[in-house]
Design a protein around this motif. Structure first.
Motif, PDB file in Angstrom:
ATOM      1  N   GLY A 351       0.827  -1.199   0.000  1.00  0.00           N
ATOM      2  CA  GLY A 351       0.000   0.000   0.000  1.00  0.00           C
ATOM      3  C   GLY A 351       0.859   1.245   0.000  1.00  0.00           C
ATOM      4  O   GLY A 351       2.084   1.185  -0.215  1.00  0.00           O
ATOM      5  N   PRO A 352       0.244   2.386   0.265  1.00  0.00           N
ATOM      6  CA  PRO A 352       1.006   3.631   0.294  1.00  0.00           C
ATOM      7  C   PRO A 352       1.973   3.659   1.472  1.00  0.00           C
ATOM      8  O   PRO A 352       1.785   2.956   2.476  1.00  0.00           O
ATOM      9  N   GLU A 404       8.603  -1.664   4.598  1.00  0.00           N
ATOM     10  CA  GLU A 404       9.474  -1.030   3.608  1.00  0.00           C
ATOM     11  C   GLU A 404       8.820  -1.129   2.233  1.00  0.00           C
ATOM     12  O   GLU A 404       8.375  -2.194   1.818  1.00  0.00           O
ATOM     13  N   GLY A 405       8.763  -0.008   1.547  1.00  0.00           N
ATOM     14  CA  GLY A 405       8.116   0.025   0.247  1.00  0.00           C
ATOM     15  C   GLY A 405       6.647   0.361   0.304  1.00  0.00           C
ATOM     16  O   GLY A 405       6.017   0.525  -0.740  1.00  0.00           O
TER      17      GLY A 405
END
Length: 416
Positions: A351-352, A404-405
């Motif tokens: 997700g964001p 992370e990401g």
């Protein structure tokens, strides 16, 4: 001639004083300070008397040992000297007077030193025995004095789990601890009345809020079922129906949030793996429509709790993980297991990117990421608040950690 009526007198002042009655002689009240002073003063006095008596007996024994005769004169045809403590003069016949006096002085010094060493060793043993007895007696008396505090602590722990029916009901002398316990009981009584009134209000609000919303939904559905209705009217009806449905969800969420803040009274064995699987099945269609893959390993993790509320935890977490996801190639991982004697439900998703300072705001009612509030089509903003309240009602907690990401990892930990 008419007499003037007397002015009305003021009502008498109330004679009841809500404050605690003061004793006639307050300095005679058995307070904790007086009791501890008497207790420890008496213990020191008794210990001093015992130690003094033991030292007296040991000193008397040492003096008796030190006063034993140094030598004996054995009569007969030849006068001889016999001594158990002075080998130098034993059997001596032609011993000069200066040598005899010197030997006697050495024997006296040796006997005095032996008596002092024996007194010291016995005193140390007596002191060690008294120390052991004093520590054991002090530990027992401290436990007896502090037992009311332990009772208050246990009641406070029970109340911390929202069991407001518990009372301390401490008996004993009218000291500070009893006053504290009585004040605590009075506070619990008022809190229980307040929570009872709140539960009554929640029940009444449940009925008063659901009924008009249900009537509105029925009327809208009836008008929408008319095939001859104009297109504009049908569009307006659909909009109003969606708004009404959203209001129903908001009311249900608020009522569930109010109920979940209380302790779960009726508990039954509930498997988190089964609860999580049911939540995944309910969200599966929405996940497919958004292109989100749901995966994970769900191992058995049985807890004692309310199955409906625990299912709401899993459903809210999985729904949020699906709705707040990436547009393409998103995934949600739902795992259940037992770690360190606790059941863990973990929901991770893509997700964001979520800043770490926004994590706490996500659990506040009507708050979403980046201060987005109600008005979104993703929910009413109560999902994580309900999850936290239900977890606390079961004695557990929820923690969120950014991935992370992008995305989040939600971990709900419940006692088994």
């Amino acid at each position: 001639m008419a007499t003037t009526p007397a002015p009305p007198q003021a009502p008498p002042k109330p004679t009841w004083d809500p404050r605690r009655p003061q004793p006639v002689f307050p300095w005679l009240r058995p307070t904790i300070r007086i009791r501890l002073t008497l207790l420890y003063g008496g213990m020191f006095l008794i210990a001093g008397i015992l130690l003094l008596s033991i030292i007296y007996l040991l000193a008397a024994q040492a003096i008796s040992t030190g006063n034993q005769p140094l030598f004996k004169i054995i009569g007969g045809s030849d006068i001889k000297i016999s001594s158990d403590n002075c080998p130098a003069i034993t059997g001596a016949t032609n011993l000069q007077i200066p040598d005899f006096n010197s030997a006697i002085a050495q024997c006296v010094d040796r006997q005095r030193q032996a008596a002092l060493d024996d007194l010291l060793s016995r005193s140390l043993l007596a002191l060690l025995g008294l120390a052991v007895i004093a520590f054991a007696f002090g530990y027992a008396m401290a436990g007896r004095v502090l037992s009311p505090l332990g009772r208050i602590t246990r009641t406070a722990r029970a109340v911390a789990g929202s069991d407001l029916s518990r009372r301390i009901e401490l008996d004993g002398p009218d000291d500070e601890l009893k006053e504290l316990a009585d004040t605590f009981d009075d506070m619990l009584e008022r809190l229980q009345r307040a929570f009872t009134a709140q539960q009554r209000f929640v029940g009444n609000a449940s009925h008063e809020l659901r009924t008009p919303l249900a009537i509105n939904r029925t009327l809208l559905e009836v008008h929408l079922s008319d095939p001859n209705a104009p297109v504009e009217l049908q569009q307006l009806g659909k909009t109003l129906l969606a708004t009404n449905e959203r209001s129903e969800q908001l009311v249900e969420g608020l009522l569930l949030l109010a109920r979940s803040d209380n302790q779960i009274v009726e508990r039954k064995p509930v498997d988190l793996a089964e609860v999580a699987s049911q939540a995944v099945d309910q969200v599966h269609a929405e996940a497919e429509a958004k292109g989100v893959t749901i995966r994970g390993v769900r191992k058995p993790a049985v807890v004692q709790g309310n199955g409906v509320l625990l299912e709401r935890i899993a459903l809210n977490l999985v729904q949020n993980a699906v709705r707040y996801n990436v547009p393409e190639d998103g995934w949600v991982e739902v795992d259940t297991e037992v770690q360190h004697g606790q059941a863990v439900l973990s929901v991770a998703n893509t997700g964001p990117v979520v800043p770490a300072y926004e994590i706490d705001n996500l659990f506040e009612p009507f708050r979403r990421l980046r201060t987005e509030r109600t008005g979104s089509d993703k929910g009413v903003g109560l999902g994580l608040s309900i999850v936290r309240s239900v977890a606390r009602a079961h004695g557990g907690h929820i923690a969120a950690q950014p991935r992370e990401g992008g995305g989040l990892v939600m971990r709900v930990t419940l006692p088994i």
